[in-house]
Motif scaffolding. Structure first.
Motif, PDB file in Angstrom:
ATOM      1  N   ARG A  23       6.728  -4.347   7.626  1.00 17.74           N
ATOM      2  CA  ARG A  23       6.636  -5.440   6.755  1.00 17.74           C
ATOM      3  C   ARG A  23       5.785  -6.513   7.267  1.00 17.74           C
ATOM      4  O   ARG A  23       5.994  -6.847   8.222  1.00 17.74           O
ATOM      5  CB  ARG A  23       8.062  -5.858   6.233  1.00 17.74           C
ATOM      6  N   GLY A  25       3.763 -10.088   6.181  1.00 21.49           N
ATOM      7  CA  GLY A  25       3.348 -11.090   5.386  1.00 21.49           C
ATOM      8  C   GLY A  25       2.373 -11.916   5.926  1.00 21.49           C
ATOM      9  O   GLY A  25       1.509 -11.662   7.006  1.00 21.49           O
ATOM     10  N   THR A  38       4.695 -16.121   3.095  1.00 25.06           N
ATOM     11  CA  THR A  38       5.018 -15.374   1.913  1.00 25.06           C
ATOM     12  C   THR A  38       4.665 -13.901   2.091  1.00 25.06           C
ATOM     13  O   THR A  38       3.865 -13.323   3.130  1.00 25.06           O
ATOM     14  CB  THR A  38       3.836 -15.853   0.760  1.00 25.06           C
ATOM     15  N   PRO A  41      10.008 -10.053   2.927  1.00 22.92           N
ATOM     16  CA  PRO A  41      11.123 -10.316   2.533  1.00 22.92           C
ATOM     17  C   PRO A  41      12.103 -10.187   3.983  1.00 22.92           C
ATOM     18  O   PRO A  41      11.580  -9.209   4.711  1.00 22.92           O
ATOM     19  CB  PRO A  41      11.488  -9.008   1.844  1.00 22.92           C
ATOM     20  N   ALA A  42      12.754 -11.172   4.227  1.00 20.76           N
ATOM     21  CA  ALA A  42      13.339 -11.201   5.667  1.00 20.76           C
ATOM     22  C   ALA A  42      14.774 -12.175   5.318  1.00 20.76           C
ATOM     23  O   ALA A  42      14.856 -13.046   4.458  1.00 20.76           O
ATOM     24  CB  ALA A  42      12.342 -11.895   6.582  1.00 20.76           C
ATOM     25  N   ALA A  43      15.519 -11.814   6.095  1.00 23.12           N
ATOM     26  CA  ALA A  43      16.944 -12.278   6.158  1.00 23.12           C
ATOM     27  C   ALA A  43      17.131 -13.753   7.106  1.00 23.12           C
ATOM     28  O   ALA A  43      16.344 -13.768   8.089  1.00 23.12           O
ATOM     29  CB  ALA A  43      18.127 -11.307   6.459  1.00 23.12           C
ATOM     30  N   VAL A  61      15.456 -19.389   2.826  1.00 24.91           N
ATOM     31  CA  VAL A  61      14.913 -18.372   2.016  1.00 24.91           C
ATOM     32  C   VAL A  61      14.559 -18.861   0.773  1.00 24.91           C
ATOM     33  O   VAL A  61      15.383 -19.839   0.281  1.00 24.91           O
ATOM     34  CB  VAL A  61      15.466 -17.107   2.080  1.00 24.91           C
ATOM     35  N   ARG A  63      12.770 -17.622  -3.304  1.00 20.58           N
ATOM     36  CA  ARG A  63      12.597 -16.417  -4.201  1.00 20.58           C
ATOM     37  C   ARG A  63      11.256 -15.729  -3.781  1.00 20.58           C
ATOM     38  O   ARG A  63      11.138 -14.504  -3.903  1.00 20.58           O
ATOM     39  CB  ARG A  63      12.453 -16.904  -5.695  1.00 20.58           C
ATOM     40  N   ASP A  64      10.133 -16.759  -3.527  1.00 17.26           N
ATOM     41  CA  ASP A  64       8.761 -16.070  -3.181  1.00 17.26           C
ATOM     42  C   ASP A  64       8.346 -16.262  -1.790  1.00 17.26           C
ATOM     43  O   ASP A  64       7.256 -15.950  -1.480  1.00 17.26           O
ATOM     44  CB  ASP A  64       8.121 -16.517  -4.158  1.00 17.26           C
ATOM     45  N   SER A  65       9.251 -16.717  -0.920  1.00 16.92           N
ATOM     46  CA  SER A  65       8.907 -17.152   0.505  1.00 16.92           C
ATOM     47  C   SER A  65      10.019 -17.332   1.213  1.00 16.92           C
ATOM     48  O   SER A  65      11.088 -17.474   0.970  1.00 16.92           O
ATOM     49  CB  SER A  65       8.076 -18.373   0.566  1.00 16.92           C
ATOM     50  N   VAL A  66       9.692 -17.409   2.613  1.00 17.83           N
ATOM     51  CA  VAL A  66      10.811 -17.629   3.746  1.00 17.83           C
ATOM     52  C   VAL A  66      10.094 -18.845   4.587  1.00 17.83           C
ATOM     53  O   VAL A  66       9.012 -19.041   4.494  1.00 17.83           O
ATOM     54  CB  VAL A  66      11.296 -16.541   4.510  1.00 17.83           C
ATOM     55  N   THR A  85       7.874  -8.585  10.909  1.00 21.15           N
ATOM     56  CA  THR A  85       9.162  -8.780  11.040  1.00 21.15           C
ATOM     57  C   THR A  85       9.856  -7.790  12.267  1.00 21.15           C
ATOM     58  O   THR A  85       9.232  -6.793  12.148  1.00 21.15           O
ATOM     59  CB  THR A  85      10.212  -8.608   9.903  1.00 21.15           C
TER      60      THR A  85
END
Length: 440
Positions: A23, A25, A38, A41-43, A61, A63-66, A85
């Protein structure tokens, strides 16, 4: 979290992680300490790597970024820089091979003695022991400091705070405890310290004897805020790993206040609103999670001693007040005593151990109360004594305090290199109370 369920990477784990689609970004912006990423997807809590191996941890986090916070200094990071990640949270090494080593917040050695010999790695984050599975605190833990072992007796598995302003002797008292405690292992976290002080503490205060059965975690003031926060949890996790084997561990942290200040930087950069004196709500939640992880477990124990740097000697400021409400007792260091050369500068009347009654005998409690009564009577009559208005015979307790002032001071003070066993301390207190006439 059950320690058996903590993350321990194996060859199978590594193979599974390697087989997952990578993954990737990109950095959208860097504002303050926050890195907006952006397309990745990461937790929360997941580690990511930016550019040339710069590590960061996801702290928020959307919706569209962390949003991530760096664990290393940010260099050569621009908008559009690739971010990958790792697929897992931060881990630290554990095992008896850590004894005598000095580590950073990530568990990497910084003492120049090569790699650490560990039994594997575990996740830094862990749950506190279940309230109903904790063993009760029933045994004293001698610290080698007379005033603490008698007037503020610490129990094995207790959590105690050392409250003081700067320059009053907190670090020196910690070093005395590290050398004098009967705990099997000491884990010491130096957080937000000046770089100069770290080597001085290791060589002058702790010494070779203390370091041999200690593990020291260091995160100096110049390191990123998230590293300072993580240093506290790394030290706690290492202490927990020894507790899980049935050992009795001493965890010392200097200081909780600097951990809170680092979390304030993290929270504000992540977009939290400032609340009490600029501290966002996450600071007070973090203190509870951190301090509750120490204590007894089904087997073994972690006795926590945490220094709290009170702002302007105000013992009711938010961090001091929050820590005091969670801890099982507090020791107050007084600046006036420190200025007068009274070391350790413990204010015996203001210091409390909430488990002392459970780990001392009736006779020991009577001795401690007898000396406290004499000290309290002297404090109440101090103004009269200063102006020469006190009349001898008005109060037998004050008379005893004045007559045996040097003897009381000798009992309450102790040189930094002197160690007193619990038996010696109680025997000395018994003789002192006898000299005071029983303080009745």
């Amino acid at each position: 979290m059950n320690p058996t369920l903590a993350y321990r990477p194996t060859g199978i784990d590594e193979a599974l992680l390697a087989s997952r689609p990578e993954r990737i970004g990109s950095v959208d912006s860097v504002v303050g300490l926050g890195i907006r990423i952006t397309g990745l997807p990461a937790a929360i809590g997941e580690l990511v790597t930016i550019a040339d191996g710069v590590r960061a941890e996801v702290v928020a986090v959307a919706r569209d970024s962390v949003t991530a916070m760096p664990l290393d200094p940010l260099t050569s990071v621009t908008a559009g820089t690739e971010v990958r990640t790792t697929g897992r949270p931060m881990t630290v090494p554990v095992g008896p091979g850590l004894l005598g080593r000095v580590l950073d917040a990530a568990g990497d050695p910084i003492d120049g003695r090569g790699p650490v010999r560990s039994l594997g790695r575990v996740e830094v984050d862990n749950g506190a022991p279940s309230s109903l599975l904790r063993a009760r605190i029933q045994h004293p833990l001698p610290l080698g400091v007379r005033v603490l072992d008698t007037l503020t007796t610490v129990g094995r598995g207790q959590r105690l705070g050392l409250f003081a302003g700067s320059g009053v002797g907190k670090s020196s008292l910690l070093s005395m405890i590290a050398r004098g405690t009967s705990a099997e292992v000491s884990v010491i976290a130096l957080i937000g310290e000046r770089g100069r002080e770290v080597r001085e503490f290791l060589e002058d205060d702790l010494g070779a004897e203390g370091l041999a059965r200690s593990i020291v975690i260091v995160s100096t003031a110049d390191q990123p805020a998230l590293m300072r926060v993580r240093a506290a949890f790394t030290a706690t996790r290492i202490a927990e790993s020894f507790r899980d084997t049935g050992a009795h561990v001493m965890l010392m942290m200097d200081s909780v206040t600097r951990v809170a200040s680092a979390q304030r930087e993290v929270g504000l950069s992540a977009g939290e609103p400032p609340a009490t004196r600029g501290y966002p709500p996450s600071v007070f939640g973090l203190l509870a999670r951190l301090l509750e992880r120490a204590g007894t477990g089904p087997k073994g124990s972690v006795t926590g001693v945490y220094t709290v740097l009170v702002d302007g000697d105000d013992h009711n400021e938010p961090i001091a007040d929050a820590a005091r409400s969670i801890l099982d007792g507090h020791v107050v260091l007084d600046r006036k005593l420190a200025i007068a050369g009274h070391f350790p500068a413990v204010d015996a009347l203001a210091s409390v151990s909430r488990v002392a009654s459970q780990v001392t005998s009736t006779q020991q409690r009577e001795l401690a109360v007898a000396l406290r009564r004499v000290i309290a009577a002297r404090a109440a009559a101090q103004d009269l004594l200063d102006v020469g208005a006190y009349q001898r015979g008005a109060n037998p307790l004050v008379d005893a305090a004045v007559e045996h002032e040097a003897r009381i001071r000798a009992f309450l003070t102790q040189s930094i290199g002197e160690r007193s066993t619990a038996e010696q301390s109680w025997s000395e207190l018994s003789r002192l109370v006898h000299e005071l006439g029983g303080a009745s």
